[in-house]
Scaffold this motif. Structure first.
Motif, short mmCIF file in Angstrom:
data_model
loop_
_atom_site.label_atom_id
_atom_site.label_comp_id
_atom_site.label_asym_id
_atom_site.label_seq_id
_atom_site.Cartn_x
_atom_site.Cartn_y
_atom_site.Cartn_z
N VAL A 152 10.95 3.67 -6.55
CA VAL A 152 9.97 2.59 -6.37
C VAL A 152 9.08 2.41 -7.59
O VAL A 152 8.91 1.28 -8.08
N PRO A 153 8.49 3.47 -8.17
CA PRO A 153 7.70 3.26 -9.39
C PRO A 153 8.54 2.71 -10.54
O PRO A 153 8.04 1.90 -11.33
N GLU A 154 9.79 3.15 -10.64
CA GLU A 154 10.65 2.64 -11.71
C GLU A 154 10.91 1.15 -11.54
O GLU A 154 10.81 0.38 -12.50
N LEU A 155 11.23 0.73 -10.33
CA LEU A 155 11.46 -0.70 -10.09
C LEU A 155 10.19 -1.51 -10.34
O LEU A 155 10.25 -2.61 -10.90
N THR A 156 9.06 -0.96 -9.95
CA THR A 156 7.79 -1.66 -10.16
C THR A 156 7.51 -1.81 -11.65
O THR A 156 7.11 -2.90 -12.11
N ASP A 157 7.72 -0.74 -12.41
CA ASP A 157 7.54 -0.82 -13.87
C ASP A 157 8.47 -1.87 -14.48
O ASP A 157 8.05 -2.69 -15.31
N SER A 215 0.82 -1.22 0.00
CA SER A 215 0.00 0.00 0.00
C SER A 215 0.85 1.26 0.00
O SER A 215 0.44 2.30 -0.52
N ARG A 216 2.06 1.19 0.58
CA ARG A 216 2.93 2.36 0.62
C ARG A 216 4.20 2.20 -0.21
O ARG A 216 4.93 3.14 -0.42
N CYS A 217 4.47 0.96 -0.66
CA CYS A 217 5.63 0.72 -1.51
C CYS A 217 5.22 -0.33 -2.54
O CYS A 217 5.14 -1.52 -2.22
N SER A 277 2.14 9.17 5.02
CA SER A 277 1.61 10.48 4.63
C SER A 277 1.10 10.38 3.21
O SER A 277 1.51 9.50 2.46
N PRO A 278 0.23 11.28 2.80
CA PRO A 278 -0.33 11.20 1.44
C PRO A 278 0.72 11.25 0.35
O PRO A 278 0.50 10.74 -0.75
N SER A 279 1.90 11.90 0.61
CA SER A 279 2.91 12.05 -0.43
C SER A 279 3.97 10.98 -0.37
O SER A 279 4.97 11.07 -1.06
N ALA A 280 3.76 9.96 0.44
CA ALA A 280 4.82 8.97 0.66
C ALA A 280 4.86 7.88 -0.40
O ALA A 280 5.75 7.07 -0.40
N HIS A 281 3.91 7.80 -1.32
CA HIS A 281 3.87 6.71 -2.30
C HIS A 281 4.88 6.93 -3.40
O HIS A 281 5.00 8.03 -3.89
#
Length: 414
Positions: free
Chosen positions: A221-226, A161-163, A410-414
């Motif tokens: 994190v988004p780069e690794l997920t992609d 949910s956060r990572c 926090s809302p900006s932690a994603h």
């Protein structure tokens, strides 16, 4: 003031034309660091071309670019502006310049803060350590490995949910991704976009880049997920729309930012002058492989940074380089700041330097990114107070915490 050969100072120019520079440095710009034997041979050839050009065409500047020269210049500037003693704040490479000054002129220090500590003994090297590439012996690769390991541990603890990269074995997921990219670079193709590839070397370089920023996990994190989705076995990846969005994001990550034309020459002019290196550039593949065994992923990345400094290639030397001692008692205390999760200048460098300097104070900070100043209000306030009142009682603060902590709720932690 700019150091010698850099910025507004008379710039080092190792090549007679921009086209000549571009041809010589092309292998360096083709990949972040060499992985295959062919890439390694190309880098060795480029290193020899660069080193020999800077030791011939650029020799007049290259032989006078050591940090020792800059420390001497700094003392001239101190006198020129009428200061009886020097007030100095330096981070990263600036910590090394500060340590040179402090040990060359210990009685002329009014106040000195150094952050993101370079161990001067490791940078200078000795005949016994010269075969270990300079950034390897300074602990840069080990620091990146430690920071990545902790970031992935925090990602796993935070959960999906956060990572978004989190699994029950997040470290192993990164290892599988690296192995897939090493076996086969990812072809990035999307409608209306020029096809490129994303390689194992790109993964390592991007990861190291994101680790330099306290908030870099939000990009990493988004780069690794992609990448994990795009390299997944057939049938386990993302939808076509998601793949297109991922390709576009990854392509943006591959776009290099602007850099001074002579940046590689200028950086090389400094650390090739300051540090002892192995005699032959041909020894780098073995040294890089050994570094990678000590610090997976980042060992080779950092090892190859200094290949142009090989002794038989870079022959423009300053005979008066200061190589110690580095344990002089300064007129005022030196405030040494160590960032525990710094990926480039190891926290343990700060510990060693503080133990070595008899009149120093160590501030340890649980900060993220490269250097701690401006990442922690605690570090900032301690630094400003000390610079204004260097002879006041030693600060009660010995430990600080970074203002940004990965995956905080926090809302900006994603």
């Amino acid at each position: 003031v700019d150091p010698r050969g850099v910025g507004g100072s008379t710039p080092i120019q190792c090549f007679t034309t921009p086209a000549q520079r571009a041809r010589a440095e092309a292998p360096f710009t083709a990949v972040p660091f060499p992985v295959t034997p062919a890439q390694q041979r190309a880098w060795i050839g480029a290193a020899r071309a660069l080193g020999r050009a800077c030791s011939s065409t650029g020799r007049s500047i290259a032989s006078a670019m050591s940090s020792t020269d800059d420390a001497l210049d700094m003392d001239v500037l101190r006198r020129a502006v009428g200061d009886r003693k020097l007030t100095y704040l330096g981070d990263s490479y600036g910590s090394y310049l500060g340590l040179l000054y402090a040990n060359m002129f210990p009685g002329r220090v009014r106040a000195m803060v150094i952050d993101g500590i370079v161990d001067p003994r490791a940078l200078a090297g000795t005949p016994a350590t010269r075969d270990v590439p300079v950034f390897d012996r300074m602990g840069s690769a080990a620091a990146s490995d430690r920071a990545l390991h902790e970031l992935l541990r925090l990602c796993q603890r935070a959960g999906r949910s956060r990572c978004s990269f989190a699994t029950s074995h997040t470290q192993a997921r990164f290892g599988r991704l690296a192995a897939r990219l090493r076996a086969r670079p990812l072809r990035l193709a999307a409608p209306g976009v020029k096809t490129t590839t994303f390689s194992y070397a790109d993964l390592v370089a991007d990861t190291e880049h994101w680790l330099h920023d306290p908030s870099g996990y939000r990009g990493l994190v988004p780069e690794l997920t992609d990448l994990a989705r795009l390299t997944a076995p057939s049938g386990a990846g993302a939808s076509r729309a998601a793949r297109v969005r991922a390709v576009l994001r990854l392509r943006r990550a591959l776009q290099p930012g602007p850099a001074p034309a002579n940046q590689l020459e200028a950086e090389s002019g400094v650390f090739c002058a300051d540090s002892l290196s192995a005699a032959d550039a041909a020894s780098w593949p073995a040294a890089a492989a050994a570094a990678d065994r000590r610090a997976p992923y980042f060992g080779a990345f950092y090892a190859w940074v200094s290949v142009q400094c090989a002794g038989d290639t870079w022959t423009a030397h300053d005979p008066d380089v200061y190589r110690g001692p580095f344990d002089r008692r300064t007129a005022a205390p030196v405030l040494v700041i160590g960032n525990r999760w710094d990926p480039a200048t190891s926290y343990y460098n700060a510990v060693r330097v503080a133990r070595r300097l008899p009149n120093s104070r160590l501030i340890a900070s649980d900060s993220w990114g490269h250097t701690a100043l401006l990442t922690s209000a605690c570090v900032d306030n301690t630094t400003w107070h000390y610079l204004i009142h260097p002879h006041a009682r030693a600060p009660k603060v010995t430990h600080c915490r970074g203002d940004v902590q990965p995956f905080a709720a926090s809302p900006s932690a994603h």
